[in-house]
Design a protein around this motif. Structure first.
Motif, short mmCIF file in Angstrom:
data_model
loop_
_atom_site.label_atom_id
_atom_site.label_comp_id
_atom_site.label_asym_id
_atom_site.label_seq_id
_atom_site.Cartn_x
_atom_site.Cartn_y
_atom_site.Cartn_z
N MET A 1 0.84 -1.19 0.00
CA MET A 1 0.00 0.00 0.00
C MET A 1 0.88 1.24 0.00
O MET A 1 2.07 1.18 -0.12
N GLY A 2 0.31 2.37 0.15
CA GLY A 2 1.10 3.58 0.25
C GLY A 2 0.88 4.53 -0.91
O GLY A 2 1.11 5.72 -0.77
N SER A 3 0.43 4.06 -2.02
CA SER A 3 0.19 4.98 -3.13
C SER A 3 -1.12 5.74 -2.87
O SER A 3 -1.90 5.39 -1.99
N ALA A 5 -4.75 7.35 -2.79
CA ALA A 5 -6.06 6.71 -2.85
C ALA A 5 -6.70 6.96 -4.21
O ALA A 5 -6.52 7.99 -4.83
N TYR A 6 -7.42 6.00 -4.64
CA TYR A 6 -8.15 6.09 -5.90
C TYR A 6 -9.22 7.15 -5.78
O TYR A 6 -9.99 7.17 -4.83
N LEU A 8 -12.56 8.77 -6.93
CA LEU A 8 -13.80 8.59 -7.69
C LEU A 8 -14.56 9.89 -7.58
O LEU A 8 -15.04 10.24 -6.51
N SER A 9 -14.63 10.60 -8.67
CA SER A 9 -15.14 11.97 -8.57
C SER A 9 -16.58 11.99 -8.11
O SER A 9 -17.41 11.22 -8.59
N THR A 11 -18.09 11.14 -5.47
CA THR A 11 -18.71 10.01 -4.79
C THR A 11 -18.96 10.30 -3.32
O THR A 11 -20.09 10.47 -2.90
N LEU A 12 -17.88 10.44 -2.61
CA LEU A 12 -18.02 10.63 -1.18
C LEU A 12 -17.79 12.09 -0.90
O LEU A 12 -16.83 12.67 -1.36
N ASP A 13 -18.67 12.67 -0.16
CA ASP A 13 -18.54 14.08 0.10
C ASP A 13 -18.73 14.35 1.57
O ASP A 13 -19.79 14.79 2.00
N PRO A 14 -17.69 14.06 2.34
CA PRO A 14 -17.86 14.16 3.79
C PRO A 14 -18.11 15.59 4.26
O PRO A 14 -18.55 15.80 5.37
N VAL A 16 -20.30 17.62 3.14
CA VAL A 16 -21.71 17.99 3.07
C VAL A 16 -22.44 17.61 4.35
O VAL A 16 -22.36 16.48 4.79
N ARG B 41 -23.92 9.45 -3.64
CA ARG B 41 -23.75 8.48 -4.70
C ARG B 41 -22.92 7.31 -4.21
O ARG B 41 -21.96 7.49 -3.47
N TYR B 136 -2.87 -8.58 -3.88
CA TYR B 136 -2.30 -9.18 -2.67
C TYR B 136 -2.57 -10.67 -2.66
O TYR B 136 -3.55 -11.14 -3.26
N GLU B 158 -9.75 0.99 1.59
CA GLU B 158 -8.75 2.05 1.75
C GLU B 158 -8.31 2.60 0.40
O GLU B 158 -8.12 3.80 0.23
N ARG B 159 -8.14 1.70 -0.58
CA ARG B 159 -7.75 2.15 -1.91
C ARG B 159 -8.80 3.07 -2.53
O ARG B 159 -8.47 4.05 -3.19
N GLY B 162 -9.65 6.16 0.58
CA GLY B 162 -8.58 6.87 1.27
C GLY B 162 -8.61 6.72 2.78
O GLY B 162 -7.72 7.18 3.48
N ASP B 408 -21.40 11.74 9.23
CA ASP B 408 -22.14 12.85 8.63
C ASP B 408 -23.65 12.61 8.68
O ASP B 408 -24.42 13.39 8.13
N ARG B 410 -25.42 10.41 7.20
CA ARG B 410 -26.08 9.97 5.96
C ARG B 410 -26.39 8.49 5.93
O ARG B 410 -27.44 8.08 5.46
#
Lengths: 209, 433
Positions: A1-3, A5-6, A8-9, A11-14, A16, B41, B136, B158-159, B162, B408, B410
């Motif tokens: 791991m370490g790279s 994070a992917y 995803l436009s 998607t998650l909007d903490p 809000v 979403r 893995y 996590e990937r 984040g 949050d 939700r």
């Protein structure tokens, strides 16, 4: 791991703030009533167990209070002594004010109401004149509403309020331990005021019972 | 990647809990977790069955998919009709997955390894970029397949988000059936519930040690509340606070040296700290009212607690070694039971509004309060170690049940148990690696 994070436009909007659908749930808090019930309950709460009193201090961790006696518990037969009628022990004589052990409280209150002064006085008199070596534990209780741990502390404050009255009446404070079951040991299991009223109480337990 | 130390630790813990359960009996009821509300979403993700999965006692793909779906952040894409099961990147038909609207794809295989163990390999892809995001492999005993699936879900989560996954964590809670109380420890998905303590007297306020090896809790076995620490691996217990009066509300310091507790030995309940291995209590608060429900900040600098010194119970904060307290909550007449979020930036607590008790959170930098739940008698909030969900106790149909809500507000989950009241949850730490 370490790279990284992917991403995803969109998607998650903490950031809000949630738009919660506050579901309207019935909120009909019945106001307090049934004060008359208190007296009945106090009668019913007359302790059942009738062990001989021991002089073991309540605070003694090794022996502690050996017998379980939770308010209205019903395990009576093995503990009663048929050869020795209840009259021998005023604590268990239904005709004695000492058989009444529970002080009931209003919601959110730790004031000892006038109707329970006589009960508290009777126990104070017993401890200062008849049984000057007796030790007691006063166990406070709450209804189920509110946070468990805070209720535990509120229950203890109710017990402390009863203790205050007894010490004013001459009982040494070292003879009274105040503890609490919070909302954990309701005698009435319902979820309405009639049940809650029975659960807001302080019980007087003599060491050795 | 060699993940064996983590697995050894987990096996050790699992074995220990199993051992402890011989004394108290296997827990019968299992928690079932359902999402009741999702928000925003959801990321469409396809989790293929792993090749060779059907010959195993536990479907790894199903557990991974269920873990991800339960967060409310993912939507599982239909994988029917894909044959043969792809196991290598070269076998993936990205055009097909684009058609199925999958944004992420998980494939893998399970093959026999030496000593009766199996090798589990999985790969995670970004469908749009047609690139591999993670790969893995784990060599484990078949009995560890469910734990391995959680581990895989952790990596994927996590990937893609984040944030750390919490699928390999444990939760503890109290089950009450009639007059019987059990302290149970289960996987975060409600499976593998084990009873670590049973009693005919109440059990309250379980609290995990920072490394997850011990639980502190309140026992009434001596007909009054005392604080006990139980070592889960050894099943041993130690009474750490049994003073005159009440002993309750244990909370571990982040360095595991202290337990903050609430004691009434000097009158009304106040906050003290005691060495976690036992020792003298040191008083931290001096108020004329009730001070209770201490909680250490994640950096160990502060203790938040409930106090009614101002006339109504509110959340305060003081330095961890005691001292001047600052009031943090001002809205309403009842704000109790604070718990810091893992990043230390927020606190969850119980707020009374009218006759209803709900879980609220306060952002410490701004003082902004948001109410997160809509129950009538919600209590005992506890953060997941990644801070994303708050597990709490709710009263549903007159019974105590567990529920969870995202930070949050939700996403909501309900954890249902077949029988009894389930109460007083505490979410364990991330497994140590």
């Amino acid at each position: 791991m370490g790279s990284a994070a992917y991403q995803l436009s969109g998607t998650l909007d903490p950031g809000v703030i949630s738009q919660r659908d506050i579901i309207s749930i019935r909120n009909k808090e019945t106001r307090m009533k049934n004060l008359a019930l208190y007296a009945l309950v106090a009668l019913a709460a007359a302790a059942c167990a009738s062990n001989e009193k021991k002089d073991t201090p309540v605070a003694d961790r090794s022996s502690g209070v050996q017998q379980q006696q939770s308010g209205m518990s019903s395990s009576t037969t093995q503990q009663q002594k048929p050869m020795n009628p209840v009259a021998g022990n005023p604590l268990n004589d239904p005709n004695s004010p000492l058989s009444k052990r529970s002080v009931y409280f209003d919601f959110d209150s730790n004031a000892v109401k006038d109707e329970y002064r006589g009960l508290v006085q009777a126990h104070s008199r017993y401890m200062t004149t008849d049984k000057r070596d007796a030790r007691i534990r006063i166990e406070g209780n709450c209804d189920e509403r509110g946070s468990r741990e805070y209720n535990l502390a509120l229950g203890q404050r109710r017990a402390e309020a009863v203790k205050q009255v007894m010490t004013v009446l001459g009982v040494g404070s070292g003879r009274i331990e105040t503890t609490s079951y919070g909302e954990e040991k309701p005698v009435a299991s319902g979820h309405d005021e009639s049940a809650w009223a029975q659960n807001r109480r302080a019980d007087i337990k003599y060491s050795g019972e | 990647m060699n993940a064996s130390p983590a697995y050894r630790a987990r096996r050790l813990l699992a074995g220990a809990i199993l051992l402890a359960s011989f004394a108290t009996g296997l827990a019968r009821a299992q928690l079932t977790i359902d999402i009741t509300t999702t928000g925003g979403r959801q990321v469409p993700i396809a989790v293929m069955p792993l090749a060779g999965d059907t010959s195993q006692p536990q479907s790894v793909g199903e557990v991974v998919g269920a873990d991800l779906a339960r967060t409310g952040l993912f939507k599982l894409v239909n994988t029917a009709g894909v044959t043969p099961l792809p196991t290598e990147p070269s076998q993936v038909n990205f055009a097909d997955w684009t058609t199925r609207n999958a944004e992420a794809l998980v494939i893998g295989k399970i093959e026999p390894a030496s000593d009766g163990r199996v090798e589990v390999r999985f790969r995670l892809f970004d469908v749009a970029k047609q690139s591999q995001l993670a790969s893995y492999s784990y060599v484990v005993a078949p009995a560890q397949l469910r734990a391995t699936a959680h581990r895989i879900a952790d990596v994927i989560y996590e990937r893609l988000t984040g944030d750390k996954g919490v699928f390999s964590t444990k939760i503890t809670y109290v089950v009450k059936r009639g007059k019987r109380y059990e302290l149970q420890v289960a996987d975060a998905d409600g499976f593998n519930a084990q009873s670590v303590l049973a009693s005919n007297e109440p059990i309250m306020s379980p609290s995990w040690s920072p490394d997850g090896s011990r639980l502190a809790y309140v026992s009434f076995d001596q007909k009054k509340p005392i604080v006990v620490v139980q070592n889960l691996a050894q099943g041993t217990t130690k009474v750490v606070a049994n003073y005159r009066g009440n002993n309750s509300a244990p909370a571990w310091s982040p360095d595991s040296r202290y337990l903050a507790v609430a004691l009434s030995k000097d009158g009304l309940t106040q906050v003290y700290r005691i060495p976690a291995n036992g020792g003298d209590a040191e008083r931290l608060t001096e108020s004329p009212g009730i001070d209770t429900q201490p909680a250490y900040s994640p950096d160990g600098q502060w203790i938040a607690f409930t106090s009614d010194r101002g006339g109504s119970p509110q959340v305060y904060r003081m330095p961890a070694s005691g001292g001047a307290a600052t009031r943090l909550t001002f809205e309403g007449s009842y704000n109790v039971g604070p718990r810091y979020s893992p990043d230390g930036k927020s606190m969850a607590f119980v707020q009374r509004d009218g006759g209803r008790y709900r879980i609220a959170a306060i952002e410490l930098a701004t003082g902004q309060v948001s109410v997160l739940t809509d129950g009538t008698l919600d209590d005992s909030p506890t953060y997941a170690p990644n801070g994303k969900m708050i597990l709490y106790e709710a009263q549903v149909g007159g019974r105590g049940q567990l529920a969870a809500v995202s930070g949050d507000g939700r996403v909501r989950q309900r954890l249902t148990s077949a029988a009894g009241d389930v109460q007083d949850p505490a979410w364990g730490p991330l497994p140590t690696n």
